[in-house]
Each structure stands twice: as structure tokens, then as C-alpha cells.
Motif scaffolding. Structure first.
Motif, mmCIF file in Angstrom:
data_model
loop_
_atom_site.group_PDB
_atom_site.id
_atom_site.type_symbol
_atom_site.label_atom_id
_atom_site.label_comp_id
_atom_site.label_asym_id
_atom_site.label_seq_id
_atom_site.Cartn_x
_atom_site.Cartn_y
_atom_site.Cartn_z
ATOM 1 N N ILE C 107 0.835 -1.204 0.000
ATOM 2 C CA ILE C 107 0.000 0.000 0.000
ATOM 3 C C ILE C 107 0.870 1.254 0.000
ATOM 4 O O ILE C 107 0.580 2.222 -0.714
ATOM 5 N N ALA C 108 1.960 1.242 0.768
ATOM 6 C CA ALA C 108 2.852 2.407 0.817
ATOM 7 C C ALA C 108 3.517 2.639 -0.545
ATOM 8 O O ALA C 108 3.623 3.774 -1.012
ATOM 9 N N LEU C 109 3.956 1.541 -1.191
ATOM 10 C CA LEU C 109 4.581 1.682 -2.511
ATOM 11 C C LEU C 109 3.577 2.254 -3.509
ATOM 12 O O LEU C 109 3.904 3.143 -4.300
ATOM 13 N N VAL C 158 10.939 -6.018 3.240
ATOM 14 C CA VAL C 158 12.043 -5.902 2.283
ATOM 15 C C VAL C 158 11.792 -6.808 1.075
ATOM 16 O O VAL C 158 12.018 -6.408 -0.079
ATOM 17 N N LEU C 159 11.288 -8.029 1.310
ATOM 18 C CA LEU C 159 10.987 -8.925 0.192
ATOM 19 C C LEU C 159 9.974 -8.303 -0.770
ATOM 20 O O LEU C 159 10.149 -8.351 -1.993
ATOM 21 N N GLY C 163 10.666 -7.284 -4.655
ATOM 22 C CA GLY C 163 9.783 -7.768 -5.717
ATOM 23 C C GLY C 163 9.222 -6.624 -6.542
ATOM 24 O O GLY C 163 9.153 -6.683 -7.777
ATOM 25 N N HIS C 164 8.839 -5.540 -5.861
ATOM 26 C CA HIS C 164 8.306 -4.363 -6.541
ATOM 27 C C HIS C 164 9.358 -3.739 -7.449
ATOM 28 O O HIS C 164 9.057 -3.323 -8.574
ATOM 29 N N PRO C 169 5.075 -9.852 -10.076
ATOM 30 C CA PRO C 169 3.650 -9.588 -9.814
ATOM 31 C C PRO C 169 3.368 -9.464 -8.316
ATOM 32 O O PRO C 169 3.896 -10.232 -7.505
ATOM 33 N N GLU C 170 2.521 -8.466 -7.986
ATOM 34 C CA GLU C 170 2.314 -8.058 -6.605
ATOM 35 C C GLU C 170 1.723 -9.158 -5.718
ATOM 36 O O GLU C 170 2.213 -9.407 -4.604
#
Lengths: 202, 202, 202
Positions: C107-109, C158-159, C163-164, C169-170
Motif C-alpha cells: 500500500i505504501a509503494l 524488504v521482500l 519484488g516491486h 507480480p504483486e
């Protein structure tokens, strides 16, 4: 105008309740003023942070601060007399709860919150200052321990939200809702309504 | 540049004070780092939440975190020596109080807060981290118990705000105001200035 | 869809852990519900305040509140049986930690935070509710006292952030990261991994 008057009653009541608790915890005069201010202004600051009103309204008007600090100083000086007025303090605290919960709901609705969010934020405005006071003084917050405290605040918030939904005039609805909060809270104190406690962990 | 340097002194001082308190509460190494970080970064996070700066500045720069975590780890390892430097720690804490209160006021003024709100937010920035530290460790916050703590921070904030109003240059004013905070706080400690406590509840 | 399902598992788990702690502290039924709600919703509210999402998401959807209040009431009634399921509660708490930390990071990203800030905010989302629960009940927060709690949450954050960054894929990344948090946390509990405590203040 009426609402502003009620708001100052709420500020004075909460500042006095915070200052009195601080005197009992043996804090010095600065600690008493800080706890009084935090109790009186805390609910409004939490409300404005949740609504994204920056900086919080209560930090923009010096009159709020002056009234609260003055109240806390008076309590510091005259605390034996104030403590004797125990019923008056409880009534004032209930008034503050009612005013802040209902006014908080109105402010949240005007800031564009949904009816549901406005009820939660209004309730939080009412109970927030007292919760901060108890955390600062290392007490388990009153709202977690006492009869019908959060529920009374929530009842007032829901009334304001219903009035808003059916487009009743804002001022009278807030006054009536605040009166309901005060009545429920005082009845709960007077009749010693207690919610059940779970059977002992066994 | 000068201000950034001072800010890091403040971060190190507050991280050390938080970590030392956590060591004394018998927390493990992770707890010591978490309390150190919270003490050092807490005031700035509260400031940015009140001002509506999202996400908070101190959560955007990894260098802040690294400096604070490193300081906390050093305190964890060398805490007997650090505890012996009690005067140094108190001086550093006063420095942190002064830097954060005055820099917080400047940041609030630059974010468009009124002079009055900026003073309150600056003071809160200075005392916020220590209050969070004490709450986490179940202490009544130092700011409520000790001589001339919030008042010293407020004095610095007011000086910065006055300087801003009469358009004095920002950097020198902040340094002078921070020095005033440190001086007042150290004098209060040295001379054991105590504010009056109310007569016992009778 | 999968994520929403996981999120409700997290809410139920945290509401149960808060309610159980409140029953043990001898609070009445309202106090149990309030602590259950605060534990379950607290992390998300802190996350949204830090990200400037107003009003907080969890205060906008009544289903969140209903699920958490219902869970707290069930715990109030059936707490002896729930307390017996100690391993189940710890597993659920670990699941909640994993889901909230990883979903909070996502959500933050998506709200535009940098990778670094998103990791810190995600970790805070995971550990925030439990910290508020412990503060309300006057405990030193679990996150400060226990093996590998904040660190497990940070690993999951961190993972997700990695990934982002490499554009995986999220959904699957969040599930895998949450599973890693749960595994690390349960291993720490099972093997009694303990972080070192500083030598006694001497």
C-alpha cells in the motif's frame, strides 16, 4: 455561537480533569499544565490528524491554549476545593465527552468523511483526550475500565450522523445529541451500570 | 549545513538516551535499537504528521536510520562506559532538545504554519521523542516530572518565531535559540531548579 | 481477492489477541471490544496517517469493524477455550504480523512512498497494533521484549519492496513474503531464539 460556548465548557472540563489527575500523581506545576492541555486538546488533535486537517485547528487559536492553561493553573492552586466538587467534575467531564463527540462528528461530516467514518472519528474525539491523559499518568485508560463511556459517546455521534442524513439543522441536533450523551453517562454513574466482566481465566 | 550537523548531534544524543534507558529496562538488543530509533525519530515523525508532510521526512532518508541504529548498538555494547558519562548524556539530551525544538519551529514556519502553531509544533518536536521513549518503557514521561524541560523547549521555539517575524536570518537565529535552550536546561539541572508541587491532596 | 482473504485472517487474529489480553487484564466487555478493535485496526490507522490517506481506510468500511468486534465478543464469551489454543493464537498472531507488514508495504509503494520509506511503514503497520494494545494495558510492548518480532516483519517488507523493484507480480510476492514472516516468527518461537541482553548495568 452556541456551539462555541459549549466547546469552551468542554475544554475547561477536560483541562480540569487532566490537571486534577496530575495533581494526584504528584506532578509539579508544569506537569499539571501539560497534562491539562493534553487532555483538553488531545481529542481534537487526533481528530484533525485522522481527517488530514493540517496543522490541527486547536493548535491555531491561542485562546484555546490560554483557557486550558488557565484552568489547569486554577486547579493546581485550588485543587482541594475542586476535588471536593467530585460530582461537578464528573458532570463537566460528561459534558466534555458529549460536546467533543458530537462536534467531532459534525466536523468530520463537513470535512467530507462518510457517515460511518464520521461516527468513529467523533467517538474518538470524545474519548481521545482522556485516553492520552491516562496513558501519560500510567493508568489503564478510563474508557477501557468504566461503565458506558465509549458507548455514550458513540450514541451521540450516531444521533448527529442520523440528523445529518435526514438534513435536520446542525446546531439543535448537536445540542440534543450532546445532552443525550451527558444523560446516558450520568445515569450510568448514578445507577452504577456495569458491563459484565469475563469469568476469571481458569 | 551547520543545521544539518547540529541535527545529527541531536539524533545521536536522543538515540543514545533511548538506548540507555532500554538497556536499564533489561531489553534485548532489538528492543534497545527500537527504543533508540523511536526516541531519535519520534519527535520528527509527530511534527510531520501534524504538518501534513507525507510520508515523514525522517522515514525518507536511510542515513537518519543508520546513524540512530548505529548509536543504539554502540550504547548496547559500551553501556557501562556511557552510563558513567552521565553529565555528557544529559548535555547531549539538552542539545537534542534545543536542536529539535528550534529546527522544528523553522520547519513548521516554512510549511506555512502560523507563528503560534509553529511554536507549539516546535516544542512538541523537541519533547516528543523522549515522551514516546518513556511511554514505551512504562515511565511517567520526564517532561511531566522534571524541572524546566518543556519550558526550555518553548523558549527556543519562541525565539525562532520572533526572529522569523522580524526577518532575521534563519541559520544564526536557530543556533542562538538552540544555545539558549541548552543553557536554560543545563542551568536547571545544575542548580536543581524545581517547580512547585501542589500541597498533598487532603 | 486472495489478499483480501488474508487481510481478514490478520484482522481476526489481531482482534483475538487484543481481546484475550484484555480479558486477562480483567476489563469488562466494552473494554475487551475496544482493545480488540484497537489492536486489529491500529496498525492500519498508523499506516494511513503516515501516508496521508484521510480518513484512514479501516475507518471507512464497516465490515472491518464488524469482523473485529464480533471476534472480540466471541473471545469474551469463549476465552477459556481460546486461551487453551495458545499455539493457534500465536500462529494467528504471526499470520497477522506477516499479512499486515507485507500488505502495508504494498500500500505504501502504491501511495508513492520510496522503497526505503515503504519498508519502514510496512514494518510499522505489522507491529503497530500490538504495540498500542500493550501500551493500553500498561505492558512493555511485546515488540521490545520478544525474539525476532520486528525483524521478521522487516524481512517481509524488504521482500515485497525487492519484488516491486524488479517488477514481479504483486499478489504472489506478497503471499510468499507473508509466508516468510510467519515461518521466521514461528521458528523463533519454537526454537526459542533469543537476542542477547546487555550485561547488567554495573
Amino acid at each position: 455561537m452556541l456551539l462555541t460556548g459549549l466547546e469552551f465548557v468542554g475544554l475547561v472540563a477536560f483541562a480540569a480533569s487532566g490537571a486534577l489527575a496530575a495533581v494526584r500523581a504528584r506532578l509539579d506545576v508544569f506537569g499539571v499544565v501539560v497534562v491539562g492541555l493534553t487532555t483538553a486538546l488531545g481529542g481534537g488533535v487526533i481528530r484533525d490528524v485522522l481527517l488530514g486537517i493540517h496543522p490541527p485547528t486547536t493548535l491555531r487559536n491561542w485562546l484555546y491554549l490560554a483557557v486550558c492553561a488557565g484552568t489547569a493553573l486554577l486547579v493546581f492552586v485550588f485543587h482541594p476545593q475542586v476535588a471536593r466538587l467530585r460530582r461537578g467534575v464528573l458532570l463537566a467531564d460528561a459534558l466534555g465527552l458529549g460536546v467533543f463527540a458530537t462536534a467531532g462528528t459534525t466536523i468530520a461530516l463537513n470535512a467530507g468523511a462518510t457517515v460511518y467514518a464520521a461516527c468513529l472519528i467523533g467517538m474518538t474525539t470524545g474519548i481521545g483526550g482522556g485516553a492520552v491523559r491516562d496513558l501519560l499518568l500510567r493508568e489503564i485508560p478510563l474508557v477501557l475500565r468504566k461503565e458506558i463511556y465509549a458507548v455514550a459517546a458513540l450514541a451521540g455521534s450516531v444521533l448527529v450522523a442520523v440528523g445529518h442524513t435526514v438534513r435536520l439543522p446542525e446546531g439543535p441536533v448537536t445540542v440534543v445529541a450532546a445532552a443525550v450523551v451527558v444523560t446516558v453517562r450520568m445515569l450510568a454513574l448514578w445507577r452504577r451500570w456495569n458491563a459484565p466482566v469475563a469469568r476469571g481465566p481458569d
